[in-house]
Design a protein around this motif. Structure first.
Motif, mmCIF file in Angstrom:
data_model
loop_
_atom_site.group_PDB
_atom_site.id
_atom_site.type_symbol
_atom_site.label_atom_id
_atom_site.label_comp_id
_atom_site.label_asym_id
_atom_site.label_seq_id
_atom_site.Cartn_x
_atom_site.Cartn_y
_atom_site.Cartn_z
ATOM 1 N N VAL B 256 1.058 -1.090 0.050
ATOM 2 C CA VAL B 256 0.051 -0.043 -0.037
ATOM 3 C C VAL B 256 0.929 1.336 -0.070
ATOM 4 N N ASP B 257 0.728 2.070 -0.927
ATOM 5 C CA ASP B 257 1.222 3.599 -0.803
ATOM 6 C C ASP B 257 0.530 4.539 0.163
ATOM 7 N N PHE B 258 0.988 4.402 1.425
ATOM 8 C CA PHE B 258 0.348 4.973 2.440
ATOM 9 C C PHE B 258 0.324 6.553 2.282
ATOM 10 N N SER B 259 1.371 7.117 1.300
ATOM 11 C CA SER B 259 1.186 8.445 1.089
ATOM 12 C C SER B 259 0.163 9.089 0.206
ATOM 13 N N LYS B 260 -0.604 7.885 -0.118
ATOM 14 C CA LYS B 260 -1.823 8.503 -1.056
ATOM 15 C C LYS B 260 -3.057 8.173 -0.176
ATOM 16 N N ILE B 261 -2.794 7.583 1.062
ATOM 17 C CA ILE B 261 -4.107 7.108 1.705
ATOM 18 C C ILE B 261 -4.554 8.455 2.847
ATOM 19 N N SER B 291 1.936 7.063 11.108
ATOM 20 C CA SER B 291 3.485 6.750 11.022
ATOM 21 C C SER B 291 4.043 6.050 9.659
ATOM 22 N N LEU B 292 2.922 5.400 9.080
ATOM 23 C CA LEU B 292 3.268 4.658 7.876
ATOM 24 C C LEU B 292 2.982 5.810 6.738
ATOM 25 N N GLY B 293 2.710 7.087 7.098
ATOM 26 C CA GLY B 293 2.575 8.165 5.816
ATOM 27 C C GLY B 293 1.355 8.317 5.653
ATOM 28 N N ALA B 294 -0.029 7.948 6.098
ATOM 29 C CA ALA B 294 -1.179 7.970 5.690
ATOM 30 C C ALA B 294 -1.498 9.643 6.528
ATOM 31 N N GLU B 295 -2.548 10.315 5.708
ATOM 32 C CA GLU B 295 -3.017 11.406 6.279
ATOM 33 C C GLU B 295 -4.223 11.020 7.338
ATOM 34 N N ILE B 296 -4.266 11.672 8.322
ATOM 35 C CA ILE B 296 -5.285 11.381 9.316
ATOM 36 C C ILE B 296 -6.020 12.619 9.275
ATOM 37 N N SER B 477 -1.857 -4.581 6.698
ATOM 38 C CA SER B 477 -0.592 -3.791 6.990
ATOM 39 C C SER B 477 -0.391 -3.534 8.405
ATOM 40 N N TYR B 478 -1.527 -3.380 8.889
ATOM 41 C CA TYR B 478 -1.447 -3.335 10.675
ATOM 42 C C TYR B 478 -1.332 -4.463 11.333
ATOM 43 N N GLN B 479 -1.897 -5.518 10.839
ATOM 44 C CA GLN B 479 -1.397 -6.924 11.481
ATOM 45 C C GLN B 479 0.077 -7.307 11.019
ATOM 46 N N GLY B 480 0.545 -6.737 10.138
ATOM 47 C CA GLY B 480 1.965 -7.088 9.662
ATOM 48 C C GLY B 480 3.032 -6.396 10.795
ATOM 49 N N LYS B 481 2.771 -5.380 11.474
ATOM 50 C CA LYS B 481 3.518 -4.728 12.226
ATOM 51 C C LYS B 481 2.825 -4.825 13.757
ATOM 52 N N THR B 482 1.858 -5.526 13.859
ATOM 53 C CA THR B 482 1.412 -5.703 15.542
ATOM 54 C C THR B 482 1.006 -7.056 15.567
ATOM 55 N N ASP B 483 0.748 -7.389 17.151
ATOM 56 C CA ASP B 483 0.613 -8.989 17.299
ATOM 57 C C ASP B 483 -0.843 -8.851 18.143
#
Lengths: 93, 493
Positions: B256-261, B291-296, B477-483
């Motif tokens: 996912v290109d988070f800069s575009k999300i 933190s992954l680059g998405a705009e909130i 993507s969230y689950q890839g970096k959390t447990d």
């Protein structure tokens, strides 16, 4: 909004084909009034110019092809009841 | 080997490599199912013989090397509101205690055709009416994280079973949150699809304009695998979509290109009554995506506060119409002689209180003189809720919200107040009203009031209609970096 009376509950139960005990009537009078007074919140909104949504994906008039296909065999259609005779469902009036 | 902890892909690889047979795997999970059911009441029926037969077939397929899919030989369970030919299907109601369907729901048939192995039918609120599982005619399911608490509902049995790692996934249904909320209460992942994405044929009709079959699983990856096989058009459901279905599983591997999300936080979901810990978990999830680059962005869905009222008019109305078919003549439990008497007696005797309550409410809101004031009014406000989302999705790609305003509550806590119970659905009904998809996934664990038990917290991502691919990818993507999704309740199985 008008409050439901015990008469309204009885009439609704009649329409719904549900037999209610005296206790049920009192219980539903209380519960239905509580829920209906909650949904009354919708009357805060002016919807005079709003169209209704009955379904959300805007599909209309979907038809299947007019060709023969297999349907449920009689024996299977009747397999969940003892109220049957000669391939029919049977009931007394 | 900790078989129960493996992902679908990992188990599939073991089956193909011949490290384990489908029959062995099936028996392993059947044993877990029996044990778990004794303490948590999560199944209405455990389908021992049926499962072993399916597993034997799966082994033949694997041996022959033909017709193998990623689900071949993988055990799963089905919420008891889906018809399964030849297997008792109660819908969680005593009214159907003896009902044996003569056909199988399309979504379940697709899984059977893929070689999946069904180990049982899971307990649920009757006809899926409820948010806690306490309405079930077969007694409440217990939450695997704390037996005192509800697993959520109505797909509570399915969520509990997945949390306990009994089978690898479960098929549930979501009409107002019935997949997402139990997934949140039990710490598992769930997908509610766009209305029409998955066929409703063979799913017991509740609110026909809102019902959606869907998946509960340990992870978004497993969810995507199952959804890829289950979704798609069905001639037998004229409301099912004819759009092509992506291979969701394959899409997950693309970055996912988070800069575009752009992710929206709708202020109407952060209201008084929302548990502070759940609010915190939701904000932290947003921070993670930032933190992954998405705009909130803060956004607004102004009609949210009316959605629950819309839901509790439309759903009982459609229920009262759908439930009119239960006359006990052709199937189901019966009492009384003659058509009219049997009709009244059976419905009084066998329908659970919540079933009667919803039929009564819906019959009233559809009755002469009240249709315009209730049902028609609700359908108009439904349009406004829908437009709210359309507008927000022109500003952001998805929205992120809590799933439930509270942690799993205790069994009996809300039993005497139907309205309080209905409020449990406040954050989930909007997606069904607008027909949009949503994923629910665990995003925190919180200690209970006594500081003893850990309870899971779920958040949801909602996207525009047919955006399943995007929301699955974001949650993956969230689950890839959390447990959080890997945490398991302590059980002796």
């Amino acid at each position: 909004m008008k409050k439901l009376t015990q008469e309204d509950i009885k009439h609704t139960a009649f329409l719904a084909h549900i037999k209610l005990s005296k206790n049920d009537i009192e219980k539903y009078e209380k519960e239905l009034n509580s829920i209906l007074s909650y949904v009354d919140i919708l009357n805060e909104i002016d919807t005079s110019d709003v169209k209704e949504t009955s379904q959300v994906t805007d599909i209309s008039n979907r038809k299947r092809k007019d060709i023969d296909s297999s349907s449920l065999p009689q024996s299977e259609a009747l397999s969940n009841t003892k109220n049957k005779a000669r391939g029919y469902f049977v009931t007394k009036k | 080997m900790n078989l129960e902890k493996l992902s679908i892909k990992e188990v599939h690889e073991k089956l193909i490599a011949g490290e384990i047979s489908a029959v062995e795997l099936c028996k392993f999970h059947l044993e877990r199912a029996e044990k778990f059911n004794k303490t948590h009441n999560a199944f209405t029926t455990i389908t021992n013989e049926f499962a072993v037969k399916q597993a034997e077939e799966a082994d033949k397929r694997i041996k022959s090397g033909k017709n193998i899919t990623i689900l071949t030989g993988i055990p799963f369970s089905v919420k008891d509101v889906f018809s399964t030919k030849g297997i008792r299907t109660t819908a969680g109601s005593k009214a159907l205690d003896n009902y044996i369907p003569v056909y199988t729901a399309t979504v379940i048939q697709k899984l059977f055709d893929a070689g999946a192995v069904m180990i049982g039918k899971t307990n649920c609120d009757p006809f899926a009416f409820g948010a806690s599982n306490e309405n079930s005619g077969y007694g409440p399911v217990r939450n695997p994280w704390d037996r005192k608490r509800v697993p959520g509902g109505s797909s509570g049995g399915s969520a509990a079973v997945v949390a306990a790692r009994v089978g690898y996934y479960s098929i549930g249904s979501d009409t107002g949150g019935s997949i997402r909320q139990p997934a949140a209460f039990c710490g598992v992942s769930g997908l509610k699809v766009t209305y029409g994405r998955n066929s409703r044929y063979g799913l017991f009709a509740m609110g026909s304009s809102l019902d959606t079959p869907g998946v509960l699983a340990k992870s978004m990856e497993d969810t995507a695998i199952v959804e890829s096989i289950m979704s798609g058009n069905d001639e037998k459901d004229s409301t099912s979509s004819q759009r092509s279905t992506p291979d969701y599983f394959k899409e997950l591997s693309k970055k996912v290109d988070f800069s575009k999300i752009k992710i929206g936080l709708p202020k109407e979901y952060f209201i008084e009554g929302l548990d502070k810990n759940i609010e915190k978990a939701t904000i932290e999830t947003a921070e993670f995506f930032r933190s992954l680059g998405a705009e909130i962005r803060k956004v607004s869905l102004p009609y949210t506060k009316y959605a629950l009222a819309v839901y509790y008019i439309i759903v009982p109305s459609e229920i009262s119409s759908n439930m009119a078919r239960y006359d006990s003549l052709r199937f189901g439990m019966e009492k009384g002689e003659g058509y009219a008497e049997r009709l009244l007696e059976s419905r009084m005797e066998f329908f659970e209180p919540e079933v009667k309550r919803r039929i009564m409410l819906g019959t009233y809101t559809l009755s002469a003189g009240y249709y315009d004031a209730y049902y028609k009014k609700a359908m108009k406000v439904r349009t406004l809720v829908r437009k709210d989302f359309e507008k927000v999705f022109s500003e952001v790609d998805v929205v992120l919200t809590p799933v439930s305003p509270t942690l799993p509550f205790e069994i009996g806590e809300k039993a005497d107040d139907p309205l309080a119970m209905y409020l449990a659905d406040v954050f989930t009904v909007t997606a069904n009203i607008a027909g949009i998809p949503g994923v629910s996934f665990p995003a925190a664990h919180i200690k209970d009031e006594e500081g003893k038990k850990h309870l899971p917290v779920g958040v949801q991502i909602l996207g525009p209609q047919f955006s399943e691919e995007l929301i699955l990818k974001l949650a993956h993507s969230y689950q890839g970096k959390t447990d959080w999704h890997e945490k398991m309740p302590e059980l002796d199985l």
